[in-house]
Scaffold this motif. Sequence first.
Motif, PDB file in Angstrom:
ATOM      1  N   THR A 171     -11.568  -7.025   4.714  1.00  0.00           N
ATOM      2  CA  THR A 171     -10.766  -7.180   3.513  1.00  0.00           C
ATOM      3  C   THR A 171     -10.735  -8.646   3.094  1.00  0.00           C
ATOM      4  O   THR A 171     -10.861  -9.532   3.932  1.00  0.00           O
ATOM      5  CB  THR A 171      -9.329  -6.634   3.729  1.00  0.00           C
ATOM      6  OG1 THR A 171      -8.638  -6.651   2.499  1.00  0.00           O
ATOM      7  CG2 THR A 171      -8.587  -7.417   4.770  1.00  0.00           C
ATOM      8  N   ALA A 218      -8.435   2.060   5.190  1.00  0.00           N
ATOM      9  CA  ALA A 218      -7.951   0.673   5.139  1.00  0.00           C
ATOM     10  C   ALA A 218      -7.057   0.461   3.915  1.00  0.00           C
ATOM     11  O   ALA A 218      -6.009  -0.192   4.016  1.00  0.00           O
ATOM     12  CB  ALA A 218      -9.128  -0.293   5.126  1.00  0.00           C
ATOM     13  N   MET A 259      -7.447  -7.241   9.576  1.00  0.00           N
ATOM     14  CA  MET A 259      -7.517  -5.798   9.812  1.00  0.00           C
ATOM     15  C   MET A 259      -6.698  -5.378  11.028  1.00  0.00           C
ATOM     16  O   MET A 259      -6.241  -4.243  11.100  1.00  0.00           O
ATOM     17  CB  MET A 259      -8.977  -5.356   9.981  1.00  0.00           C
ATOM     18  CG  MET A 259      -9.840  -5.589   8.747  1.00  0.00           C
ATOM     19  SD  MET A 259      -9.285  -4.693   7.309  1.00  0.00           S
ATOM     20  CE  MET A 259     -10.142  -3.171   7.517  1.00  0.00           C
ATOM     21  N   TYR A 291       0.170  -7.748   1.075  1.00  0.00           N
ATOM     22  CA  TYR A 291      -1.017  -7.240   1.747  1.00  0.00           C
ATOM     23  C   TYR A 291      -1.407  -8.208   2.850  1.00  0.00           C
ATOM     24  O   TYR A 291      -0.881  -9.312   2.941  1.00  0.00           O
ATOM     25  CB  TYR A 291      -2.182  -7.100   0.758  1.00  0.00           C
ATOM     26  CG  TYR A 291      -1.926  -6.094  -0.343  1.00  0.00           C
ATOM     27  CD1 TYR A 291      -1.796  -4.749  -0.055  1.00  0.00           C
ATOM     28  CD2 TYR A 291      -1.831  -6.496  -1.673  1.00  0.00           C
ATOM     29  CE1 TYR A 291      -1.562  -3.822  -1.066  1.00  0.00           C
ATOM     30  CE2 TYR A 291      -1.605  -5.588  -2.685  1.00  0.00           C
ATOM     31  CZ  TYR A 291      -1.472  -4.248  -2.369  1.00  0.00           C
ATOM     32  OH  TYR A 291      -1.254  -3.335  -3.364  1.00  0.00           O
ATOM     33  N   THR A 292      -2.348  -7.803   3.680  1.00  0.00           N
ATOM     34  CA  THR A 292      -2.841  -8.675   4.738  1.00  0.00           C
ATOM     35  C   THR A 292      -4.349  -8.798   4.640  1.00  0.00           C
ATOM     36  O   THR A 292      -5.016  -7.923   4.087  1.00  0.00           O
ATOM     37  CB  THR A 292      -2.442  -8.152   6.131  1.00  0.00           C
ATOM     38  OG1 THR A 292      -2.872  -9.096   7.115  1.00  0.00           O
ATOM     39  CG2 THR A 292      -3.075  -6.801   6.430  1.00  0.00           C
ATOM     40  N   ASP A 329      -3.745  -6.411  11.679  1.00  0.00           N
ATOM     41  CA  ASP A 329      -2.383  -6.199  11.171  1.00  0.00           C
ATOM     42  C   ASP A 329      -2.207  -4.780  10.629  1.00  0.00           C
ATOM     43  O   ASP A 329      -1.091  -4.275  10.531  1.00  0.00           O
ATOM     44  CB  ASP A 329      -2.051  -7.191  10.054  1.00  0.00           C
ATOM     45  CG  ASP A 329      -1.895  -8.620  10.561  1.00  0.00           C
ATOM     46  OD1 ASP A 329      -1.758  -8.807  11.784  1.00  0.00           O
ATOM     47  OD2 ASP A 329      -1.921  -9.534   9.718  1.00  0.00           O
ATOM     48  N   LEU A 330      -3.319  -4.165  10.286  1.00  0.00           N
ATOM     49  CA  LEU A 330      -3.284  -2.794   9.759  1.00  0.00           C
ATOM     50  C   LEU A 330      -3.381  -1.746  10.863  1.00  0.00           C
ATOM     51  O   LEU A 330      -3.371  -0.551  10.587  1.00  0.00           O
ATOM     52  CB  LEU A 330      -4.425  -2.587   8.756  1.00  0.00           C
ATOM     53  CG  LEU A 330      -4.383  -3.460   7.507  1.00  0.00           C
ATOM     54  CD1 LEU A 330      -5.627  -3.242   6.674  1.00  0.00           C
ATOM     55  CD2 LEU A 330      -3.126  -3.198   6.699  1.00  0.00           C
ATOM     56  N   ASP A 340     -11.204  -7.139  13.831  1.00  0.00           N
ATOM     57  CA  ASP A 340     -11.368  -7.654  12.472  1.00  0.00           C
ATOM     58  C   ASP A 340     -12.732  -8.319  12.413  1.00  0.00           C
ATOM     59  O   ASP A 340     -12.926  -9.321  13.080  1.00  0.00           O
ATOM     60  CB  ASP A 340     -10.259  -8.650  12.136  1.00  0.00           C
ATOM     61  CG  ASP A 340     -10.310  -9.112  10.686  1.00  0.00           C
ATOM     62  OD1 ASP A 340     -10.930  -8.403   9.877  1.00  0.00           O
ATOM     63  OD2 ASP A 340      -9.733 -10.163  10.380  1.00  0.00           O
ATOM     64  N   ARG A 342      -3.671   2.001   4.517  1.00  0.00           N
ATOM     65  CA  ARG A 342      -2.857   1.170   5.410  1.00  0.00           C
ATOM     66  C   ARG A 342      -2.366  -0.098   4.701  1.00  0.00           C
ATOM     67  O   ARG A 342      -1.259  -0.566   4.978  1.00  0.00           O
ATOM     68  CB  ARG A 342      -3.650   0.817   6.659  1.00  0.00           C
ATOM     69  CG  ARG A 342      -3.914   2.024   7.547  1.00  0.00           C
ATOM     70  CD  ARG A 342      -4.669   1.641   8.787  1.00  0.00           C
ATOM     71  NE  ARG A 342      -5.082   2.806   9.548  1.00  0.00           N
ATOM     72  CZ  ARG A 342      -5.290   2.783  10.846  1.00  0.00           C
ATOM     73  NH1 ARG A 342      -5.139   1.668  11.538  1.00  0.00           N
ATOM     74  NH2 ARG A 342      -5.680   3.871  11.480  1.00  0.00           N
ATOM     75  N   GLN A 343      -3.177  -0.643   3.804  1.00  0.00           N
ATOM     76  CA  GLN A 343      -2.731  -1.810   3.026  1.00  0.00           C
ATOM     77  C   GLN A 343      -1.523  -1.439   2.160  1.00  0.00           C
ATOM     78  O   GLN A 343      -0.553  -2.189   2.077  1.00  0.00           O
ATOM     79  CB  GLN A 343      -3.867  -2.325   2.124  1.00  0.00           C
ATOM     80  CG  GLN A 343      -4.940  -3.091   2.833  1.00  0.00           C
ATOM     81  CD  GLN A 343      -4.565  -4.544   3.099  1.00  0.00           C
ATOM     82  OE1 GLN A 343      -3.415  -4.925   3.162  1.00  0.00           O
ATOM     83  NE2 GLN A 343      -5.594  -5.365   3.288  1.00  0.00           N
ATOM     84  N   ARG A 396       0.616   0.960   2.672  1.00  0.00           N
ATOM     85  CA  ARG A 396       1.757   1.193   3.544  1.00  0.00           C
ATOM     86  C   ARG A 396       2.390  -0.132   3.974  1.00  0.00           C
ATOM     87  O   ARG A 396       3.603  -0.279   4.026  1.00  0.00           O
ATOM     88  CB  ARG A 396       1.305   1.993   4.764  1.00  0.00           C
ATOM     89  CG  ARG A 396       2.429   2.732   5.434  1.00  0.00           C
ATOM     90  CD  ARG A 396       1.977   3.674   6.533  1.00  0.00           C
ATOM     91  NE  ARG A 396       0.693   4.298   6.279  1.00  0.00           N
ATOM     92  CZ  ARG A 396      -0.213   4.526   7.232  1.00  0.00           C
ATOM     93  NH1 ARG A 396       0.015   4.182   8.474  1.00  0.00           N
ATOM     94  NH2 ARG A 396      -1.345   5.113   6.943  1.00  0.00           N
ATOM     95  N   LEU A 397       1.523  -1.129   4.264  1.00  0.00           N
ATOM     96  CA  LEU A 397       2.012  -2.452   4.643  1.00  0.00           C
ATOM     97  C   LEU A 397       2.750  -3.112   3.480  1.00  0.00           C
ATOM     98  O   LEU A 397       3.767  -3.776   3.686  1.00  0.00           O
ATOM     99  CB  LEU A 397       0.851  -3.340   5.114  1.00  0.00           C
ATOM    100  CG  LEU A 397       1.230  -4.682   5.700  1.00  0.00           C
ATOM    101  CD1 LEU A 397       1.931  -4.497   7.039  1.00  0.00           C
ATOM    102  CD2 LEU A 397      -0.006  -5.553   5.882  1.00  0.00           C
TER     103      LEU A 397
END
Length: 150
Positions: A99, A60, A78, A74-75, A80-81, A86, A63-64, A66-67
Motif C-alpha cells: 500500500t 487489504a 500491511m 489509513y496505514t 498494521d492491517l 509488509d 482492512r484499510q 475497518r482501520l
Amino acid sequence: MSPCNKDPRGRPQSISGFTLIEVLIVVAIVGILLAISLPSYQESLRKGRRADAKAGLLDAANRQERLLLDISRYTLDMTDLGFAADPMISQEGNYSIDTAACGAGIATCYTVTATPRPGSAQAKDTKCTSFSLSSNGQKTATGTLGNECW
C-alpha cells in the motif's frame, strides 16, 4: 503351423497390428493438438491466477476501511492491517501486495497495488502485469489489456 492359425479355407492367418506409419500419424496428430491447446490452457491458468491478486487487494482495502473506522486514518504498513509481512504475499503466493499513500502527511487516502512476484507463475503474464485499487474505489491495471483486466 497349428490348426488355430488357419482360416476356414486352410490358408495361414496373418498377424495384425499397427504399422509404423499408423503410429507416426497418431503421434503427429497428438503433437498438433497439444501445440494448439497448450497455449490456451496456460493463458486460462494465468487468467485464473489473476483472481488471487484481486482477492488480496479487496482484502487489504477492506482492512484499510475497518482501520479507518477504528482510528480515523489509513496505514501504510500491511502488518498494521493484520498481515504477517509488509508487503503482503497473496494467498496463492503469486502476488506481492503493498500500500502507498496518495497524498502527503497523514494517510487520508491509499492505493493498494498487487504485482507478480519474481519467479512466480504469474511473472510471465504480460497481459495484466499489476493491479491497483485506491481508497476512492478506482481500479486500474497495467499490461497489454490495461483496465480490461478488472
